[in-house]
Motif scaffolding. Structure first.
Motif, PDB file in Angstrom:
ATOM      1  N   ARG A   1      -8.574  -4.108  -4.188  1.00 57.07           N
ATOM      2  CA  ARG A   1      -8.450  -3.726  -2.787  1.00 57.07           C
ATOM      3  C   ARG A   1      -9.751  -3.897  -2.005  1.00 57.07           C
ATOM      4  O   ARG A   1      -9.751  -3.838  -0.764  1.00 57.07           O
TER       5      ARG A   1
ATOM      6  N   LEU B   1      -7.538   7.871  -5.966  1.00 59.86           N
ATOM      7  CA  LEU B   1      -7.402   6.420  -5.883  1.00 59.86           C
ATOM      8  C   LEU B   1      -7.903   5.848  -4.560  1.00 59.86           C
ATOM      9  O   LEU B   1      -7.839   4.623  -4.365  1.00 59.86           O
TER      10      LEU B   1
ATOM     11  N   LEU C   1      -7.459  -0.714  -9.328  1.00 61.77           N
ATOM     12  CA  LEU C   1      -6.969  -0.656  -7.949  1.00 61.77           C
ATOM     13  C   LEU C   1      -8.121  -0.835  -6.957  1.00 61.77           C
ATOM     14  O   LEU C   1      -7.981  -1.539  -5.935  1.00 61.77           O
TER      15      LEU C   1
ATOM     16  N   PHE D   1       0.935  -0.032  -9.981  1.00 65.25           N
ATOM     17  CA  PHE D   1      -0.152  -0.895 -10.433  1.00 65.25           C
ATOM     18  C   PHE D   1      -1.117  -0.129 -11.327  1.00 65.25           C
ATOM     19  O   PHE D   1      -1.479  -0.576 -12.425  1.00 65.25           O
ATOM     20  N   ALA D   2      -1.542   1.035 -10.879  1.00 64.13           N
ATOM     21  CA  ALA D   2      -2.492   1.833 -11.659  1.00 64.13           C
ATOM     22  C   ALA D   2      -1.877   2.307 -12.967  1.00 64.13           C
ATOM     23  O   ALA D   2      -2.547   2.320 -14.015  1.00 64.13           O
TER      24      ALA D   2
ATOM     25  N   PHE E   1       0.840   1.002  -5.135  1.00 59.11           N
ATOM     26  CA  PHE E   1      -0.416   1.465  -5.730  1.00 59.11           C
ATOM     27  C   PHE E   1      -0.181   2.205  -7.050  1.00 59.11           C
ATOM     28  O   PHE E   1      -0.866   1.965  -8.048  1.00 59.11           O
TER      29      PHE E   1
ATOM     30  N   ASP F   1       0.829  -1.199   0.000  1.00 58.88           N
ATOM     31  CA  ASP F   1       0.000   0.000   0.000  1.00 58.88           C
ATOM     32  C   ASP F   1       0.871   1.260   0.000  1.00 58.88           C
ATOM     33  O   ASP F   1       0.451   2.307   0.504  1.00 58.88           O
TER      34      ASP F   1
ATOM     35  N   THR G   1      -6.620   5.917  -1.553  1.00 63.47           N
ATOM     36  CA  THR G   1      -5.565   5.183  -0.862  1.00 63.47           C
ATOM     37  C   THR G   1      -5.341   5.652   0.563  1.00 63.47           C
ATOM     38  O   THR G   1      -4.666   4.961   1.338  1.00 63.47           O
TER      39      THR G   1
END
Length: 468
Positions: free
Chosen positions: A351, A215, A347, A307-308, A304, A202, A217
């Motif tokens: 998650r 996102l 994402l 990945f995005a 994160f 993360d 997060t």
């Protein structure tokens, strides 16, 4: 006795040998109608005339073949229609300096306007035209296509080789080899399979405040493991095993990754993600190996942002969602059916945990499904052979991808192709078998785990099933 009458005088000159009245014989007399022949010089070839562009011409105004051997006999060409033939000079004339008026091929008053270099109705010759190399109406030398194809192939192969080497060097320089597996102690025996520990953290590294908000997060400091899975690439088939982060595990003895100090085992049982939070990737690998008995050959971690960005660089990932769900914390809001997810949606998909009854197990199932689809679309000729997709994808992934010090680009490629094989039906994916809970932690089924590990170590087809 002379036949002529004596004393005859007809006013003729005695030099002409007609006789005379004298008794003496006539002497030799020159004859008017007989002339002594003078020796003749060998005839010289006429000097070739030239057109206005400096090309040699024959007597009919046509350019001569510049590639013909000098002195080679040539059959005289017939003059063009409408051009009168040139008559030879007087007998005995050697041709030097003689001009008949037609040696340039110029015909005055012709329909073509009498341009130099052309006969009646014949256009003037220009360099590179019909009167160029090869002569009038003759094609030039045929191109050597074999040689051209050979040279073109060499140039193409060289360009591809240089591009491939350059891409490899560029990509290899971007890989972050920050994990030292040599610090991991008491490791299990090695086997025929190549085993990867794939971690999604993360980490908010590289995200602006606007990105964090977009996102969903949050802004927590540091980083924790958000997902973990073991990928075993074997000749008998590939196997992907998801490790719930709430798994109940024992922290073994280990050597601190920063301090180098050895910490003895205390029999502490914690959630699996606590090992990463306590001393990073090295302790996480040590804990997984101790609790499973599998040797981890390579470690790969992505945050994160990476990945995005990978999903966006690919133009999105197509996924078939069996059942729609919504989660405010992750930002997920999906309908059932096939759809293409962008980086933000992807994402949120991997998650989401609070939208499911079995939160952690359902999330790991979604993670497996999405990573397989991602690898399937990334490891295709349409991406690998397309520089407009390949370079952005590599750049987006490698900037945030953290691996062990011994992992190269070919190992990364093998990892992606192994995941792709699972999505295409060439392998098995499962959650770690669970037998119950202890204090909110998920307890593994020891018998099934041992059977699973044995099948992977012996490179056998995996028949163990996990929780769905």
């Amino acid at each position: 006795m002379s036949d002529w009458p004596e004393g005859r005088n007809d006013n003729r000159d005695d030099r002409y040998g007609r006789g005379s009245a004298q008794a003496q014989p006539d002497g030799s007399q020159p004859l008017r109608h007989v002339q002594r022949q003078q020796p003749r010089r060998p005839a010289q070839p006429p000097r070739p005339s030239r057109d206005p562009y400096g090309h040699p011409q024959d007597p009919y105004g046509r350019q001569q073949d510049p590639y013909a051997p000098q002195g080679a006999p040539r059959r005289p060409a017939a003059p063009p229609r409408g051009v009168p033939q040139q008559s030879p000079g007087p007998e005995g004339y050697d041709g030097d300096g003689y001009d008949s008026g037609y040696n340039t091929g110029q015909v005055y008053g012709s329909p073509s306007g009498g341009r130099p270099g052309g006969g009646a109705g014949v256009p003037p010759q220009r360099p590179g035209g019909a009167g160029g190399p090869g002569g009038p109406g003759r094609p030039g030398p045929a191109p050597d296509w074999r040689k051209r194809i050979k040279i073109g192939s060499i140039v193409l192969v060289s360009a591809l080789l240089v591009t491939t080497i350059g891409t490899y060097v560029w990509a290899d320089s971007k890989v972050r080899r920050e994990v030292d597996l040599s610090k991991v102690i008491d490791r299990p025996k090695d086997d025929e399979c190549t085993t990867y520990l794939i971690v999604g953290s993360d980490s908010r590294e590289g995200l602006s405040d606007a990105d964090k908000k977009k996102l969903h997060t949050g802004s927590a400091d540091g980083k924790r493991t958000d997902s973990m899975m073991i990928l075993a690439a074997c000749s008998s088939g590939n196997t992907m095993v998801s490790l719930p982060r709430d798994s109940d595990v024992e922290i073994p003895s280990f050597v601190g990754s920063q301090s180098g100090k050895k910490f003895p085992a205390q029999g502490r049982r914690v959630k699996l993600n606590a090992a990463y939070a306590e001393d990073g990737p090295e302790l996480l690998v040590r804990t997984v190996e101790h609790n499973t008995g599998l040797r981890i050959d390579h470690y790969a971690e992505i945050g994160f942002a990476g990945f995005a960005n990978i999903v966006n660089a690919l133009g999105g990932v197509e996924l078939d969602i069996e059942k729609g769900f919504k989660d405010e914390k992750s930002g997920a809001d999906f309908q059932a059916g096939k759809q293409t997810l962008n980086g933000e949606q992807a994402l949120a998909f991997v998650r989401t945990r609070y939208a499911f009854a079995e939160s952690d197990l359902a999330r790991t199932k979604n993670q497996q499904k999405f990573l397989s689809a991602l690898a399937s679309q990334a490891a295709t000729p349409g991406t690998i052979m397309n520089p407009f997709k390949l370079y952005p994808t590599l750049g987006a992934g490698l900037d945030t991808l953290i691996v062990d010090q011994d992992m190269g680009l070919f190992d990364l490629a093998d990892m992606f192709f192994a995941m792709k094989g699972i999505s295409s039906g060439g392998g098995t994916s499962l959650n770690m078998p669970i037998s119950g809970e202890r204090g909110g932690n998920l307890v593994w089924d020891k018998a099934k785990v041992q059977q699973l590990v044995k099948q992977i170590q012996n490179d056998e087809k995996v028949t163990v099933t996990g929780n769905r």
